[in-house]
Write a protein that holds these residues in place. Structure first.
Motif, mmCIF file in Angstrom:
data_model
loop_
_atom_site.group_PDB
_atom_site.id
_atom_site.type_symbol
_atom_site.label_atom_id
_atom_site.label_comp_id
_atom_site.label_asym_id
_atom_site.label_seq_id
_atom_site.Cartn_x
_atom_site.Cartn_y
_atom_site.Cartn_z
ATOM 1 N N GLU A 1 0.294 0.858 6.513
ATOM 2 C CA GLU A 1 -1.264 0.903 6.405
ATOM 3 C C GLU A 1 -1.907 0.719 5.138
ATOM 4 O O GLU A 1 -2.855 0.351 4.741
ATOM 5 C CB GLU A 1 -1.752 1.870 7.270
ATOM 6 C CG GLU A 1 -1.865 1.667 8.792
ATOM 7 C CD GLU A 1 -1.785 2.823 9.668
ATOM 8 O OE1 GLU A 1 -2.024 4.234 9.163
ATOM 9 O OE2 GLU A 1 -1.517 2.838 10.846
ATOM 10 N N ALA A 2 -0.858 1.450 4.128
ATOM 11 C CA ALA A 2 -1.515 1.534 2.861
ATOM 12 C C ALA A 2 -1.082 0.474 1.794
ATOM 13 O O ALA A 2 -1.596 0.258 0.760
ATOM 14 C CB ALA A 2 -0.765 2.769 2.009
ATOM 15 N N LEU A 3 -0.374 -0.768 2.373
ATOM 16 C CA LEU A 3 -0.086 -1.700 1.681
ATOM 17 C C LEU A 3 -1.515 -2.754 1.638
ATOM 18 O O LEU A 3 -2.186 -2.463 2.188
ATOM 19 C CB LEU A 3 0.880 -2.636 2.376
ATOM 20 C CG LEU A 3 2.493 -2.111 2.416
ATOM 21 C CD1 LEU A 3 3.298 -2.847 3.527
ATOM 22 C CD2 LEU A 3 3.018 -2.303 1.242
ATOM 23 N N SER A 4 -1.113 -3.680 0.565
ATOM 24 C CA SER A 4 -2.377 -4.434 0.321
ATOM 25 C C SER A 4 -2.541 -5.653 1.380
ATOM 26 O O SER A 4 -1.423 -5.646 2.111
ATOM 27 C CB SER A 4 -2.492 -4.986 -1.096
ATOM 28 O OG SER A 4 -1.071 -6.089 -1.007
ATOM 29 N N ASP A 5 -3.496 -6.164 1.458
ATOM 30 C CA ASP A 5 -3.527 -7.287 2.505
ATOM 31 C C ASP A 5 -2.567 -8.461 1.955
ATOM 32 O O ASP A 5 -2.042 -8.956 2.972
ATOM 33 C CB ASP A 5 -4.945 -7.930 2.580
ATOM 34 C CG ASP A 5 -5.913 -7.006 3.322
ATOM 35 O OD1 ASP A 5 -5.520 -5.935 3.927
ATOM 36 O OD2 ASP A 5 -7.042 -7.197 3.065
ATOM 37 N N GLU A 6 -2.322 -8.810 0.801
ATOM 38 C CA GLU A 6 -1.465 -9.473 0.446
ATOM 39 C C GLU A 6 -0.061 -9.455 0.645
ATOM 40 O O GLU A 6 0.807 -10.218 1.056
ATOM 41 C CB GLU A 6 -1.558 -10.073 -1.206
ATOM 42 C CG GLU A 6 -2.934 -10.628 -1.366
ATOM 43 C CD GLU A 6 -4.136 -9.756 -1.249
ATOM 44 O OE1 GLU A 6 -5.037 -10.152 -1.624
ATOM 45 O OE2 GLU A 6 -3.729 -8.153 -1.411
ATOM 46 N N GLU A 7 0.413 -8.068 0.612
ATOM 47 C CA GLU A 7 1.705 -7.593 0.838
ATOM 48 C C GLU A 7 1.769 -7.448 2.466
ATOM 49 O O GLU A 7 2.999 -7.876 2.794
ATOM 50 C CB GLU A 7 1.799 -6.338 0.485
ATOM 51 C CG GLU A 7 2.019 -6.088 -1.197
ATOM 52 C CD GLU A 7 1.740 -4.574 -1.611
ATOM 53 O OE1 GLU A 7 2.616 -4.224 -2.756
ATOM 54 O OE2 GLU A 7 1.069 -3.911 -1.336
ATOM 55 N N LYS A 8 1.081 -7.273 3.282
ATOM 56 C CA LYS A 8 1.006 -7.185 4.648
ATOM 57 C C LYS A 8 1.462 -8.846 4.989
ATOM 58 O O LYS A 8 2.264 -8.895 5.855
ATOM 59 C CB LYS A 8 -0.026 -6.732 5.272
ATOM 60 C CG LYS A 8 -0.228 -5.176 5.120
ATOM 61 C CD LYS A 8 -1.483 -4.778 5.735
ATOM 62 C CE LYS A 8 -1.924 -3.320 5.610
ATOM 63 N NZ LYS A 8 -3.099 -2.776 6.119
#
Length: 284
Positions: free
Chosen positions: A146-153
């Motif tokens: 959940e703490a990842l960036s949208d790009e990483e997700k």
């Protein structure tokens, strides 16, 4: 501050250990064994990843009974028979079949990555502490995702990873005999998603020492992804290290955490007793 959640009987009393992982349960043994707290504990486990019961001092029979209040009890198969309580120790006299395999438990992992449906949770009680070291570390792979960036997700969402027991062998024995390697490889491999889409709507990362390679990704990039995410998940804000006292019981959500035994004297006869909850959700 301890918080109480109302129930029809004695309330569930708890206090958080860290913001994103770990809750200490303060109820008495009698309240826990009554069974009425089971559903709330189950819900709290999914939210917090790890529940700690300090010096609750369950007997084996009490641990089995308590396990059953939270879901379907999952015995282990040993020599063709059901084993209700499994001894976790490197002492080959107590655990001749699994002592070698348990060496891999010193590295971050999720139990059951060779199965389509892993166990829901493990309950571990301390009978003998290590002479030094021997904590158990946990990290919350829900919170880490959940703490990842949208790009990483978006990058990780479609990745698939090959898991294997033989990959974990190389962590503690990087130059194994060929016969031993082949023996571990005979267990096979399993393809799993890097991002687990749970039926609850939440997502977690599926990693650990059994994660061998990312499919259809160049080898160097694959290693960077797996090691980088392991490093991310095990950061201080997502992790908790439990220092054992005799009588402690700890439950962890195997579907949303990784865990490992921290280094200790292998000759000290450290002894844990484990029970398990049957898996309910396949890797998806």
């Amino acid at each position: 501050m301890a918080t109480a959640i109302s129930t029809t009987d004695a309330p569930l009393v708890s206090e958080d250990i860290k913001p994103t992982i770990g809750t200490r349960i303060l109820n008495t043994k009698e309240e826990l064994l009554s069974g009425h707290l089971g559903p709330e504990l189950r819900e709290l486990l999914e939210k917090r990843g790890v529940l700690v019961f300090k010096e609750i001092n369950f007997t084996d029979d009490e641990q089995i009974a308590f396990t059953k209040t939270m879901g379907t009890f999952a015995p282990e198969m040993r020599d063709g028979r059901d084993e209700k309580v499994h001894k976790i120790t490197l002492d080959v006299k107590e655990n001749p079949q699994s002592a070698e395999y348990l060496k891999g438990s010193l590295y971050w992992h999720i139990d059951g990555t060779m199965n389509d449906t892993p166990i829901l949770a493990s309950l571990l009680s301390c009978k003998v502490t290590a002479s030094w070291g021997g904590n158990t570390g946990f990290c919350n792979t829900y919170a880490a995702y959940e703490a990842l960036s949208d790009e990483e997700k978006a990058e990780y969402e479609t990745m698939r990873v090959i898991h294997s027991v033989w990959a974990s062998l190389l962590y503690y024995e990087p130059e194994p005999p060929l016969a031993k390697l082949k023996g571990f490889q005979s267990i096979g491999e399993n393809e799993l998603p890097l991002v687990w889409n749970h039926k609850s709507g939440r997502k977690s990362l599926v990693l650990g020492c059994t994660a061998h390679r990312v499919l259809n990704v160049e080898a160097m990039k694959s290693a960077q992804v797996l090691i980088g995410l392991r490093e991310w998940c095990t950061r201080d804000e997502f992790s908790y290290s439990h220092e054992w006292s005799v009588g402690d019981l700890v439950i962890w959500d195997n579907t949303g955490t990784m865990h490992r035994a921290e280094a200790y004297d292998p000759a000290c006869n450290r002894m844990m007793h484990r029970t398990k909850l049957e898996g309910e959700e396949p890797f998806e």
